[in-house]
Enzyme design. Sequence first.
Site, PDB file in Angstrom:
ATOM      1  N   HIS A   1     -36.995  -3.643 -58.688  1.00 27.26           N
ATOM      2  CA  HIS A   1     -38.209  -4.476 -58.741  1.00 27.26           C
ATOM      3  C   HIS A   1     -39.419  -3.675 -59.242  1.00 27.26           C
ATOM      4  CE1 HIS A   1     -36.619  -7.224 -55.251  1.00 27.26           C
ATOM      5  NE2 HIS A   1     -36.333  -7.780 -56.432  1.00 27.26           N
TER       6      HIS A   1
ATOM      7  N   ARG B   1     -28.457 -10.781 -48.690  1.00 23.84           N
ATOM      8  CA  ARG B   1     -28.068  -9.354 -48.587  1.00 23.84           C
ATOM      9  C   ARG B   1     -28.483  -8.794 -47.234  1.00 23.84           C
ATOM     10  NH1 ARG B   1     -30.822  -7.471 -54.160  1.00 23.84           N
ATOM     11  NH2 ARG B   1     -30.804  -9.615 -54.875  1.00 23.84           N
TER      12      ARG B   1
ATOM     13  N   ASN C   1     -34.317 -11.900 -70.492  1.00 21.60           N
ATOM     14  CA  ASN C   1     -33.816 -11.349 -69.229  1.00 21.60           C
ATOM     15  C   ASN C   1     -32.387 -11.859 -69.045  1.00 21.60           C
ATOM     16  OD1 ASN C   1     -33.227 -10.702 -66.599  1.00 21.60           O
ATOM     17  ND2 ASN C   1     -35.095 -11.583 -65.723  1.00 21.60           N
TER      18      ASN C   1
ATOM     19  N   GLU D   1     -43.436 -10.450 -64.117  1.00 27.59           N
ATOM     20  CA  GLU D   1     -42.649  -9.400 -64.777  1.00 27.59           C
ATOM     21  C   GLU D   1     -42.553  -9.637 -66.285  1.00 27.59           C
ATOM     22  OE1 GLU D   1     -40.226 -10.385 -61.419  1.00 27.59           O
ATOM     23  OE2 GLU D   1     -39.224  -8.446 -61.604  1.00 27.59           O
TER      24      GLU D   1
ATOM     25  N   ARG E   1     -35.518  -7.130 -70.349  1.00 30.79           N
ATOM     26  CA  ARG E   1     -35.447  -6.538 -69.016  1.00 30.79           C
ATOM     27  C   ARG E   1     -34.102  -5.825 -68.897  1.00 30.79           C
ATOM     28  NH1 ARG E   1     -33.614  -9.284 -63.510  1.00 30.79           N
ATOM     29  NH2 ARG E   1     -34.140  -7.572 -62.128  1.00 30.79           N
TER      30      ARG E   1
END
Length: 407
Positions: free
Chosen positions: A180, A241, A9, A385, A91
């Site tokens: 996601h 965010r 990743n 994940e 990923r």
Amino acid sequence: MSDFVLVVNSGSSSVKFAVIDAHSSSEILTGLAECLGSDEPRMVWQHNDADDQESEQVLAAGSQHKVAIEQIVKIINENNLTSDLRVIGHRVVHGGEHFTSSVVINDEVKQAIKFNNKLAPLHNPANLEGIEAAQHYFPNLMQVAVFDTAFHQTLPETSYLYALPYSLYELEGIRRYGFHGTSHRYVSEQAAVFLEKPQSEINIITAHLGNGCSICAIKQGESVDTSMGFTPLAGICMGTRSGDVDPGLFSFLIKELAYDVDEIDMLLNKKSGLLGISQFSNDCRALEKAKQAGNIKAALALDIFCYQIAKTIASYTVPLGTIDAIVFTGGIGENSAFIRAHIIDQLKFFSLELSEQENMNKRFGTSGCITTNKGIKVLVIPTNEELVIAKDALVLLNQYSSEQGVS
Ligand code: ADP
């Protein structure tokens, strides 16, 4: 033969990696190279079968992804895992509309990832660097790309199109993509196992609450709406965010407050969310502690966070009609009994009855149901994940091998 998969990743300044036994779902080796490109890049890793001690190494100043992957190769060699590796899974953040599922990486796939650079300028170029470095050091292993956006490619036009001139979608690809996806997919599959029903018979809302947060409406196994949008900035309030704001804000910031584009990016991505409201921290643990100690802004940040999540969950009754389960995952969703209780408390319409005991029990990696009512269940399911990436990579390898008649 082993079913070991190297999962890579690559972020803008980091490379996370894991060697996973996709058959038993266990992590053999995990590690992280961070601060790449800086004066002090470093690498930490742990062999989970050995003595559980974390190892650490400082990398040469300015080292980039290629050096990190070279180091990962050495670590895998030192741990005698090289000959057990069968495939590498990467990923990749943005697959645009090109990819609806995981794929074997070839030149065409790399071109398509590059094409999507403009949609994810911080992530896709880094993902591609990781892929190219891995191809260099493992030329004989198949490489597979698993996209964050792929799971959301089932969104209907009504949820992925913005009410902008249609040509902006047609010519520039401006639409909701959602992110996601690997996590939403994994926890929704696990929820179906928990509910003992096929995915095709259930509707689920998944809330991935970490530093980045997104919510997804999953109808009969397919994503039909999600809170992140064209970029991962949209939707609910996150660590730093903003989530959704009035689009009219941008011209106000530019015309009245003399912001430039980079300042707006910084404001909305790094200075807003829980950090912006609390003026104190983006870390949910720190905010919960501060709230208990009477910090009013920390309490307000958490209230806004939970309100927006509850409101988004409730809104997904529109695409779903009926709901079988709500699933919490991600660092906050998996661990914060307080946040879960605060959200559930605002979903009165769903008649949810929280078990305080189960809510406290389901933390730190424990999964299960935290409500006692009939009807909609609220589940806590730790995401994984890396495991999805490992399994997808192995499935594609086995498919390829059987097509080629290789055993
Ligand atoms: P990322 O999106 O970077 O993968 P994570 O999924 O690890 O992030 O989530 C990080 C968030 O999880 C942080 O806000 C952190 O405070 C929160 N978190 C982790 N453990 C707890 C806990 N025990 N209680 C409350 N929040 C927690």
